[in-house]
Design a protein around this motif. Structure first.
Motif, PDB file in Angstrom:
ATOM      1  N   GLY A 173       0.779  -1.228   0.000  1.00 20.37           N
ATOM      2  CA  GLY A 173       0.000   0.000   0.000  1.00 20.37           C
ATOM      3  C   GLY A 173       0.809   1.275   0.000  1.00 20.37           C
ATOM      4  O   GLY A 173       0.240   2.369   0.100  1.00 20.37           O
ATOM      5  N   LYS A 174       2.119   1.180  -0.126  1.00 18.99           N
ATOM      6  CA  LYS A 174       2.967   2.372  -0.102  1.00 18.99           C
ATOM      7  C   LYS A 174       4.287   2.069  -0.803  1.00 18.99           C
ATOM      8  O   LYS A 174       4.642   0.909  -1.002  1.00 18.99           O
ATOM      9  N   MET A 175       4.985   3.133  -1.175  1.00 19.68           N
ATOM     10  CA  MET A 175       6.286   2.984  -1.823  1.00 19.68           C
ATOM     11  C   MET A 175       7.405   3.318  -0.840  1.00 19.68           C
ATOM     12  O   MET A 175       7.361   4.349  -0.162  1.00 19.68           O
ATOM     13  N   ASP A 176       8.414   2.451  -0.789  1.00 18.09           N
ATOM     14  CA  ASP A 176       9.623   2.766  -0.034  1.00 18.09           C
ATOM     15  C   ASP A 176      10.654   3.343  -1.003  1.00 18.09           C
ATOM     16  O   ASP A 176      10.365   3.575  -2.183  1.00 18.09           O
ATOM     17  N   GLN A 177      11.872   3.582  -0.539  1.00 15.94           N
ATOM     18  CA  GLN A 177      12.864   4.245  -1.389  1.00 15.94           C
ATOM     19  C   GLN A 177      13.251   3.392  -2.589  1.00 15.94           C
ATOM     20  O   GLN A 177      13.477   3.928  -3.685  1.00 15.94           O
ATOM     21  N   ASP A 178      13.332   2.083  -2.423  1.00 18.13           N
ATOM     22  CA  ASP A 178      13.656   1.228  -3.561  1.00 18.13           C
ATOM     23  C   ASP A 178      12.568   1.294  -4.621  1.00 18.13           C
ATOM     24  O   ASP A 178      12.855   1.319  -5.825  1.00 18.13           O
ATOM     25  N   GLU A 179      11.331   1.316  -4.189  1.00 16.36           N
ATOM     26  CA  GLU A 179      10.221   1.397  -5.135  1.00 16.36           C
ATOM     27  C   GLU A 179      10.165   2.770  -5.808  1.00 16.36           C
ATOM     28  O   GLU A 179       9.833   2.876  -6.999  1.00 16.36           O
ATOM     29  N   ILE A 180      10.516   3.820  -5.066  1.00 13.31           N
ATOM     30  CA  ILE A 180      10.588   5.153  -5.662  1.00 13.31           C
ATOM     31  C   ILE A 180      11.686   5.202  -6.724  1.00 13.31           C
ATOM     32  O   ILE A 180      11.502   5.761  -7.805  1.00 13.31           O
ATOM     33  N   ARG A 181      12.840   4.608  -6.427  1.00 14.45           N
ATOM     34  CA  ARG A 181      13.934   4.557  -7.406  1.00 14.45           C
ATOM     35  C   ARG A 181      13.479   3.823  -8.669  1.00 14.45           C
ATOM     36  O   ARG A 181      13.747   4.265  -9.798  1.00 14.45           O
ATOM     37  N   HIS A 182      12.814   2.722  -8.498  1.00 14.24           N
ATOM     38  CA  HIS A 182      12.319   1.942  -9.633  1.00 14.24           C
ATOM     39  C   HIS A 182      11.354   2.772 -10.478  1.00 14.24           C
ATOM     40  O   HIS A 182      11.319   2.667 -11.704  1.00 14.24           O
ATOM     41  N   TRP A 183      10.591   3.623  -9.809  1.00 10.67           N
ATOM     42  CA  TRP A 183       9.618   4.470 -10.502  1.00 10.67           C
ATOM     43  C   TRP A 183      10.290   5.620 -11.247  1.00 10.67           C
ATOM     44  O   TRP A 183      10.058   5.797 -12.454  1.00 10.67           O
ATOM     45  N   ILE A 184      11.119   6.412 -10.567  1.00 13.35           N
ATOM     46  CA  ILE A 184      11.641   7.631 -11.189  1.00 13.35           C
ATOM     47  C   ILE A 184      12.911   7.399 -11.989  1.00 13.35           C
ATOM     48  O   ILE A 184      13.298   8.245 -12.796  1.00 13.35           O
ATOM     49  N   MET A 185      13.566   6.249 -11.795  1.00 13.65           N
ATOM     50  CA  MET A 185      14.791   5.944 -12.535  1.00 13.65           C
ATOM     51  C   MET A 185      14.714   4.547 -13.131  1.00 13.65           C
ATOM     52  O   MET A 185      15.439   3.641 -12.739  1.00 13.65           O
ATOM     53  N   PRO A 186      13.820   4.345 -14.075  1.00 14.91           N
ATOM     54  CA  PRO A 186      13.680   3.011 -14.681  1.00 14.91           C
ATOM     55  C   PRO A 186      14.960   2.609 -15.393  1.00 14.91           C
ATOM     56  O   PRO A 186      15.713   3.456 -15.894  1.00 14.91           O
ATOM     57  N   GLN A 187      15.210   1.325 -15.430  1.00 11.52           N
ATOM     58  CA  GLN A 187      16.415   0.816 -16.085  1.00 11.52           C
ATOM     59  C   GLN A 187      16.185   0.761 -17.591  1.00 11.52           C
ATOM     60  O   GLN A 187      15.812  -0.256 -18.157  1.00 11.52           O
ATOM     61  N   ASP A 188      16.398   1.904 -18.230  1.00 14.50           N
ATOM     62  CA  ASP A 188      16.190   1.996 -19.668  1.00 14.50           C
ATOM     63  C   ASP A 188      17.318   1.316 -20.434  1.00 14.50           C
ATOM     64  O   ASP A 188      18.383   1.017 -19.899  1.00 14.50           O
ATOM     65  N   TYR A 189      17.077   1.118 -21.689  1.00 14.82           N
ATOM     66  CA  TYR A 189      18.119   0.680 -22.613  1.00 14.82           C
ATOM     67  C   TYR A 189      19.242   1.714 -22.599  1.00 14.82           C
ATOM     68  O   TYR A 189      18.994   2.911 -22.684  1.00 14.82           O
ATOM     69  N   ASP A 190      20.477   1.251 -22.472  1.00 15.98           N
ATOM     70  CA  ASP A 190      21.619   2.152 -22.373  1.00 15.98           C
ATOM     71  C   ASP A 190      22.095   2.520 -23.777  1.00 15.98           C
ATOM     72  O   ASP A 190      22.918   1.826 -24.384  1.00 15.98           O
ATOM     73  N   HIS A 191      21.577   3.629 -24.290  1.00 14.12           N
ATOM     74  CA  HIS A 191      21.900   4.039 -25.654  1.00 14.12           C
ATOM     75  C   HIS A 191      23.386   4.351 -25.818  1.00 14.12           C
ATOM     76  O   HIS A 191      23.987   4.019 -26.853  1.00 14.12           O
ATOM     77  N   ALA A 192      23.973   5.012 -24.816  1.00 11.88           N
ATOM     78  CA  ALA A 192      25.386   5.385 -24.924  1.00 11.88           C
ATOM     79  C   ALA A 192      26.281   4.150 -24.958  1.00 11.88           C
ATOM     80  O   ALA A 192      27.249   4.087 -25.731  1.00 11.88           O
ATOM     81  N   GLN A 193      25.983   3.159 -24.136  1.00 13.88           N
ATOM     82  CA  GLN A 193      26.771   1.925 -24.129  1.00 13.88           C
ATOM     83  C   GLN A 193      26.665   1.213 -25.471  1.00 13.88           C
ATOM     84  O   GLN A 193      27.667   0.739 -26.023  1.00 13.88           O
ATOM     85  N   ALA A 194      25.442   1.134 -26.001  1.00 12.35           N
ATOM     86  CA  ALA A 194      25.239   0.450 -27.281  1.00 12.35           C
ATOM     87  C   ALA A 194      25.983   1.165 -28.413  1.00 12.35           C
ATOM     88  O   ALA A 194      26.603   0.523 -29.270  1.00 12.35           O
ATOM     89  N   GLU A 195      25.925   2.504 -28.418  1.00 14.69           N
ATOM     90  CA  GLU A 195      26.606   3.255 -29.473  1.00 14.69           C
ATOM     91  C   GLU A 195      28.118   3.131 -29.341  1.00 14.69           C
ATOM     92  O   GLU A 195      28.830   2.998 -30.356  1.00 14.69           O
ATOM     93  N   ALA A 196      28.639   3.167 -28.126  1.00 18.00           N
ATOM     94  CA  ALA A 196      30.085   3.013 -27.928  1.00 18.00           C
ATOM     95  C   ALA A 196      30.551   1.645 -28.444  1.00 18.00           C
ATOM     96  O   ALA A 196      31.577   1.537 -29.129  1.00 18.00           O
ATOM     97  N   ARG A 197      29.812   0.607 -28.123  1.00 20.51           N
ATOM     98  CA  ARG A 197      30.169  -0.735 -28.613  1.00 20.51           C
ATOM     99  C   ARG A 197      30.116  -0.798 -30.133  1.00 20.51           C
ATOM    100  O   ARG A 197      30.965  -1.420 -30.787  1.00 20.51           O
ATOM    101  N   HIS A 198      29.113  -0.151 -30.702  1.00 22.85           N
ATOM    102  CA  HIS A 198      28.949  -0.132 -32.157  1.00 22.85           C
ATOM    103  C   HIS A 198      30.137   0.551 -32.832  1.00 22.85           C
ATOM    104  O   HIS A 198      30.694   0.029 -33.814  1.00 22.85           O
ATOM    105  N   LEU A 199      30.548   1.703 -32.306  1.00 20.15           N
ATOM    106  CA  LEU A 199      31.662   2.433 -32.900  1.00 20.15           C
ATOM    107  C   LEU A 199      32.961   1.635 -32.796  1.00 20.15           C
ATOM    108  O   LEU A 199      33.760   1.621 -33.733  1.00 20.15           O
TER     109      LEU A 199
END
Length: 322
Positions: A253-279
């Motif tokens: 029924g509530k969010m703790d700090q870990d759940e807040i992190r999951h909400w505001i900082m989702p683990q998106d696809y790392d575009h910079a890492q992918a581009e660096a590997r590509h180059l």
């Protein structure tokens, strides 16, 4: 009262960088990794995506105005800057760090604009005392002018919060921020080591009852001020469902700090890492998973454009070199 107005605005902007209180419209707290380019990543067709990822959109346009020889010369200078340990090799990690820095250029430009306002003794560092004086000095010297309880509460709350954030950004603990540390202080959401502070400040902004958690009503109140007593908009009902289904992960029924992190900082696809590997993959002639300057210059048109690889844009603006 001009000093108060400036200090108050600065304090609000710097201390509540991720939020202001009691919004009347829907608020976006989620921090996504930005796209590196709006161009399609079309291998073997054009390198426009790679150019914008490596240089930034505006600087990529500048290179499109240069001759091939000028582009290669400037690229060589950039390579020297990317090679942070000066060992003659560009690793994927160094390329990723460069790409991320390029994509965050607006952050560094913002810091450059305000630097002299805080570096009072001109030693190219900003101490906590300098920042406190520039931002809160008028309040601290004239507390009687802040008799309004709301103003007093705001300043009493913001000063220690700013100090906590400053100390988190001050990696060497000398209470004097260099440009990188001050950038982390002003824009904590852009730095990995500051993300705990972003989460904590978000919790403090939304947690109205002070229990260390965010319940559904607090979550909604952060986005929507229900002042007229009418029915909730449809998007608010959707957000209530989002809270239940995706925010409150452990269903207590509530969010703790870990759940807040999951909400505001989702683990998106790392575009910079992918581009660096590509180059690296496309330019690594000896397949040692690192690039030399020679390998980069051999494949220069993948990294930067020139008049010879101009894609037909009418480009006339000049920009400073990276």
């Amino acid at each position: 009262m001009a000093g108060f107005s400036f200090s108050f605005v600065c304090a609000v902007l710097l201390c509540a960088a991720v939020a202001q209180t009691k919004p009347t419209l829907r608020k976006e707290r989620v921090h996504h990794e930005p796209e590196l380019s709006r161009q399609a990543h079309e291998d073997n067709k054009s390198f426009q995506y790679d150019h914008e990822a490596f240089l930034g959109k505006e600087e990529a346009k500048t290179f499109d105005q240069l001759t091939p020889e000028e582009s290669k010369d400037r690229l060589g200078k950039i390579v020297d800057r990317i090679d942070s340990d000066a060992d003659g090799y560009i690793t994927t990690a160094e390329l990723k760090a460069w790409i991320k820095r390029v994509q965050k250029r607006y952050v560094y430009e913002n810091v450059a604009k305000v630097w002299t306002d805080y570096d009072l003794n001109k030693d190219n560092k900003i101490s906590w005392d300098e920042y406190k004086q520039a931002t809160y000095g008028y309040y601290l010297a004239n507390p009687e002018e802040f008799e309004d309880a709301t103003d007093q509460f705001s300043f009493r709350k913001m000063l220690p919060r700013d100090e906590r954030r400053f100390k988190a950004a001050d990696l060497n603990g000398d209470l004097a921020a260099d440009r990188e540390e001050f950038t982390a202080f002003l824009h904590p959401e852009e730095f990995e080591h500051m993300k705990d502070i972003v989460v904590l400040e978000t919790l403090e902004d939304i947690d109205r009852n002070g229990d260390g958690h965010v319940d559904e009503d607090e979550y909604i109140a952060d986005m929507f001020a229900h002042e007229d007593g009418g029915p909730e908009p449809e998007w608010v009902k959707t957000e209530r469902e989002q809270f239940s289904d995706f925010r409150d992960l452990n269903k207590d029924g509530k969010m703790d700090q870990d759940e807040i992190r999951h909400w505001i900082m989702p683990q998106d696809y790392d575009h910079a890492q992918a581009e660096a590997r590509h180059l690296v993959y496309e330019s690594d002639q000896d397949k040692d998973q690192m690039l030399t300057k020679e390998e980069i210059l051999e494949n220069w048109n993948m990294f930067v454009g020139s008049q010879a690889t101009n894609y037909g844009e009418d480009l006339t603006r000049n920009h400073d070199e990276l």
